[in-house]
Motif scaffolding. Sequence first.
Motif, mmCIF file in Angstrom:
data_model
loop_
_atom_site.group_PDB
_atom_site.id
_atom_site.type_symbol
_atom_site.label_atom_id
_atom_site.label_comp_id
_atom_site.label_asym_id
_atom_site.label_seq_id
_atom_site.Cartn_x
_atom_site.Cartn_y
_atom_site.Cartn_z
ATOM 1 N N ARG B 213 0.816 -1.217 0.000
ATOM 2 C CA ARG B 213 0.000 0.000 0.000
ATOM 3 C C ARG B 213 0.842 1.255 0.000
ATOM 4 O O ARG B 213 0.488 2.255 -0.623
ATOM 5 C CB ARG B 213 -0.926 0.002 1.216
ATOM 6 N N HIS B 214 1.973 1.213 0.722
ATOM 7 C CA HIS B 214 2.786 2.422 0.805
ATOM 8 C C HIS B 214 3.635 2.606 -0.441
ATOM 9 O O HIS B 214 4.354 3.591 -0.543
ATOM 10 C CB HIS B 214 3.679 2.364 2.043
ATOM 11 N N LEU B 215 3.578 1.659 -1.381
ATOM 12 C CA LEU B 215 4.419 1.750 -2.576
ATOM 13 C C LEU B 215 3.666 2.350 -3.758
ATOM 14 O O LEU B 215 4.227 2.468 -4.835
ATOM 15 C CB LEU B 215 4.926 0.358 -2.968
ATOM 16 N N ARG B 216 2.389 2.700 -3.557
ATOM 17 C CA ARG B 216 1.641 3.243 -4.685
ATOM 18 C C ARG B 216 2.230 4.579 -5.127
ATOM 19 O O ARG B 216 2.653 5.388 -4.305
ATOM 20 C CB ARG B 216 0.170 3.419 -4.309
ATOM 21 N N ARG B 217 2.217 4.784 -6.435
ATOM 22 C CA ARG B 217 2.799 6.018 -6.965
ATOM 23 C C ARG B 217 1.844 7.190 -6.755
ATOM 24 O O ARG B 217 0.628 7.014 -6.714
ATOM 25 C CB ARG B 217 3.091 5.855 -8.451
ATOM 26 N N ASP B 218 2.438 8.387 -6.669
ATOM 27 C CA ASP B 218 1.621 9.592 -6.589
ATOM 28 C C ASP B 218 0.953 9.828 -7.935
ATOM 29 O O ASP B 218 1.493 9.495 -8.993
ATOM 30 C CB ASP B 218 2.493 10.795 -6.233
ATOM 31 N N LEU B 219 -0.244 10.406 -7.859
ATOM 32 C CA LEU B 219 -0.952 10.774 -9.086
ATOM 33 C C LEU B 219 -0.509 12.179 -9.474
ATOM 34 O O LEU B 219 -0.589 13.107 -8.668
ATOM 35 C CB LEU B 219 -2.457 10.730 -8.840
ATOM 36 N N VAL B 220 0.014 12.337 -10.686
ATOM 37 C CA VAL B 220 0.477 13.653 -11.128
ATOM 38 C C VAL B 220 -0.541 14.226 -12.115
ATOM 39 O O VAL B 220 -0.825 13.610 -13.149
ATOM 40 C CB VAL B 220 1.867 13.561 -11.789
ATOM 41 N N LEU B 221 -1.118 15.398 -11.778
ATOM 42 C CA LEU B 221 -2.104 16.043 -12.645
ATOM 43 C C LEU B 221 -1.440 17.207 -13.359
ATOM 44 O O LEU B 221 -0.775 18.025 -12.724
ATOM 45 C CB LEU B 221 -3.290 16.555 -11.823
ATOM 46 N N LEU B 222 -1.614 17.263 -14.659
ATOM 47 C CA LEU B 222 -1.062 18.364 -15.444
ATOM 48 C C LEU B 222 -2.220 19.230 -15.922
ATOM 49 O O LEU B 222 -3.165 18.722 -16.527
ATOM 50 C CB LEU B 222 -0.289 17.829 -16.655
ATOM 51 N N ASP B 223 -2.164 20.547 -15.616
ATOM 52 C CA ASP B 223 -3.242 21.394 -16.123
ATOM 53 C C ASP B 223 -2.831 22.006 -17.465
ATOM 54 O O ASP B 223 -1.768 21.690 -18.006
ATOM 55 C CB ASP B 223 -3.625 22.465 -15.084
ATOM 56 N N ALA B 224 -3.681 22.873 -18.002
ATOM 57 C CA ALA B 224 -3.473 23.398 -19.353
ATOM 58 C C ALA B 224 -2.161 24.161 -19.472
ATOM 59 O O ALA B 224 -1.531 24.186 -20.535
ATOM 60 C CB ALA B 224 -4.641 24.305 -19.748
ATOM 61 N N ASP B 225 -1.722 24.792 -18.367
ATOM 62 C CA ASP B 225 -0.487 25.572 -18.424
ATOM 63 C C ASP B 225 0.743 24.697 -18.220
ATOM 64 O O ASP B 225 1.865 25.214 -18.170
ATOM 65 C CB ASP B 225 -0.503 26.664 -17.335
ATOM 66 N N GLY B 226 0.533 23.420 -18.073
ATOM 67 C CA GLY B 226 1.664 22.533 -17.884
ATOM 68 C C GLY B 226 2.139 22.458 -16.450
ATOM 69 O O GLY B 226 3.202 21.910 -16.175
ATOM 70 N N ARG B 227 1.348 23.007 -15.507
ATOM 71 C CA ARG B 227 1.763 22.912 -14.108
ATOM 72 C C ARG B 227 1.363 21.542 -13.552
ATOM 73 O O ARG B 227 0.256 21.070 -13.818
ATOM 74 C CB ARG B 227 1.098 24.013 -13.284
ATOM 75 N N ALA B 228 2.258 20.970 -12.835
ATOM 76 C CA ALA B 228 2.007 19.632 -12.293
ATOM 77 C C ALA B 228 1.529 19.738 -10.850
ATOM 78 O O ALA B 228 2.100 20.489 -10.052
ATOM 79 C CB ALA B 228 3.262 18.777 -12.360
ATOM 80 N N THR B 229 0.473 18.993 -10.515
ATOM 81 C CA THR B 229 0.007 18.887 -9.138
ATOM 82 C C THR B 229 0.107 17.426 -8.729
ATOM 83 O O THR B 229 -0.351 16.559 -9.467
ATOM 84 C CB THR B 229 -1.468 19.341 -9.024
ATOM 85 N N THR B 230 0.717 17.181 -7.613
ATOM 86 C CA THR B 230 0.882 15.797 -7.169
ATOM 87 C C THR B 230 -0.163 15.467 -6.113
ATOM 88 O O THR B 230 -0.327 16.217 -5.146
ATOM 89 C CB THR B 230 2.285 15.594 -6.579
ATOM 90 N N VAL B 231 -0.885 14.407 -6.344
ATOM 91 C CA VAL B 231 -1.879 13.949 -5.373
ATOM 92 C C VAL B 231 -1.391 12.626 -4.793
ATOM 93 O O VAL B 231 -1.228 11.647 -5.510
ATOM 94 C CB VAL B 231 -3.256 13.755 -6.043
ATOM 95 N N SER B 232 -1.143 12.599 -3.509
ATOM 96 C CA SER B 232 -0.670 11.362 -2.885
ATOM 97 C C SER B 232 -1.845 10.430 -2.640
ATOM 98 O O SER B 232 -2.930 10.888 -2.296
ATOM 99 C CB SER B 232 0.016 11.666 -1.558
ATOM 100 N N PRO B 233 -1.639 9.146 -2.817
ATOM 101 C CA PRO B 233 -2.715 8.206 -2.511
ATOM 102 C C PRO B 233 -2.918 8.110 -1.003
ATOM 103 O O PRO B 233 -2.040 8.483 -0.225
ATOM 104 C CB PRO B 233 -2.196 6.887 -3.076
#
Lengths: 266, 359
Positions: B213-233
Amino acid sequence: VGGSHGHGTSAPATDGLLTLNDSPVHRLPAHGKLLALLAFVLVVVATPSGAWPAYAAYAVLLAAVVALAGLPAILVARRMLVETPFVVFAFVLPFVATGARVEVAGVGLSRAGLVGGGTLLAKATLGVVAAIVLAATTGPRDLLAALERLRLPRVLVAILSFMIRYASVVSGDLQRMRVARESRGYTGGRAGHLAAVAAGAGSLFVRTYERGERVHLAMLARGYTGRMPALAGAPASAVQLLCCAVLPLAAVAVQVAYRATAAGQA
Amino acid sequence: MHVPDGFLDAPTSVATGVVAAGVIGLSLRRAEREIRESGPALPGLTAAFVFAVQMVNFPVGAGTSGHLMGGALAAALVGPWTGILCLSVVLLVQGLLFADGGLTALGTNITLMGITTVVVGYLVTRALLAVLPKRPHSVVPAAAAGALVSVPTAALLFTGLYAVGGTVPIPLDRLATAMIGWHVLIGIGEAVITGAVVGAVVASRPDLVHVARHLRRDLVLLDADGRATTVSPDRPDAVRPGRHPVAVGLLTALVIGGVVSLFASGRPDGLAFVGSTLGFGGSAHASAAASSPFAHYGVAGLGSGALSGAIAGVVGVLVTVGIGLAVAAVVRRRGGGPPDAARSTPVQDDRAPLAPADR
């Protein structure tokens, strides 16, 4: 399931492991039977090794219970097959144990191993038959109620009840997946088929887990608040409990008599 | 491996019953929060899964097939506490309903197959996960190594119980040799099956594998401007592997070593049979154990007692960890490519263990 339904007497039908006939043993309260058989097996295990007359007396007692419960000998014999691996082990014992040797048909065998192997065989067989009597005369639901009455933690009883309820569902899932796999040529005979068999087992886990989540949501939707309703077992009278106690008390009497005789001879 | 009635004497049976009841009570308390959230249905169905999967014939090579005991598998899939509960419930049903394993030996069977295999499997799996690359697929070799170690450890504990409460005088070194040798073979089968099943689960639902469970990768969201937001599981358990994975691994190793040495020092000739175990663990030839250097070393070089037992335990741990690391290295090399490459193509990476089945 559970309870005893009147049925034929000569060859009773079975529902799972339970035989569907009505006998005095079937009617006894489940927790009384469970405790009685446990106490009986404990007395058997505590008997000194090589106490052949005592084992014979235990066997007579247990055979009387089997007869009283109306269990066909063929059914008991078939279910005793589960013991086979340790029968093999018991036959190996005379060859590997240490101590004085005796000649049997030209082969040197350990006397302690012979006695020990015979003792092991006798005790294990008595234990297996006791467990068969319990399972054949007590429905799973009654057994769960008995365990709850015997103060097994409620959460454990709940887990146990879900396991028993869904064992056939999960086995059915597994069976269908096996048919699907084998119809695609993966009969599981060769090592190359391991990945296919394991993928089946893996997806069985995923299915079972998801089913568990759905069952819990369904329970919540029906008002589950974190406590399972109590499994009301049938009330037991003092007379019934006394009837249950007859078997272990008789076994204790046998062992006391044996030990007294053995001490007298020594 | 189900122990029948009369195999161990009454005091030993009662003592193991007390141990089993205590550990089940502890497991109930530790799993309480989890069970309150998921309901009793989930562990119940997991127990039904273990019960069903124990009846599956797995082809393990050389024309033989093996059955799963499932301790290490349950530990990897649902965690140690729920795993202990599931295995105990399975053994309870087998003993009460199927006459498989004696009623008085229920405590012994739960201690050996419900508790020992789960705990050892879990500790070894976690120790290896601490040193393996941080991705869900590392669970496969880790769980396999856990299964490999768990079965001979249970056999070793059985030999110890037999030394205390056995009813027939079998020379202990011969019993240990036979038990451990046989169960190393069973352990290899268990490891192959456990690794394959865990691999199949990780391929489709890595989030369901408790130890991963602790090995799941973070979800990386890219918006229109190319900025990345990381969402941890969600990380339900605070089981982060810590900053010093080697230290974590060694600590776990010490725990196992402590258990083994305690058990070994309980017997005057403890080292003799631990030594023969090591002979098995270290060499590929099952018959070499009788003349293993450790057996002689233990008998001749060192006196009996806690010290030699502890040394034997620690050496045993190092050997098993070494085997595990070797397995891990082989698997890592076979996986191919650096971890970064795998991360950029997660979908194909996840499919990998299923590929042989698709062929």
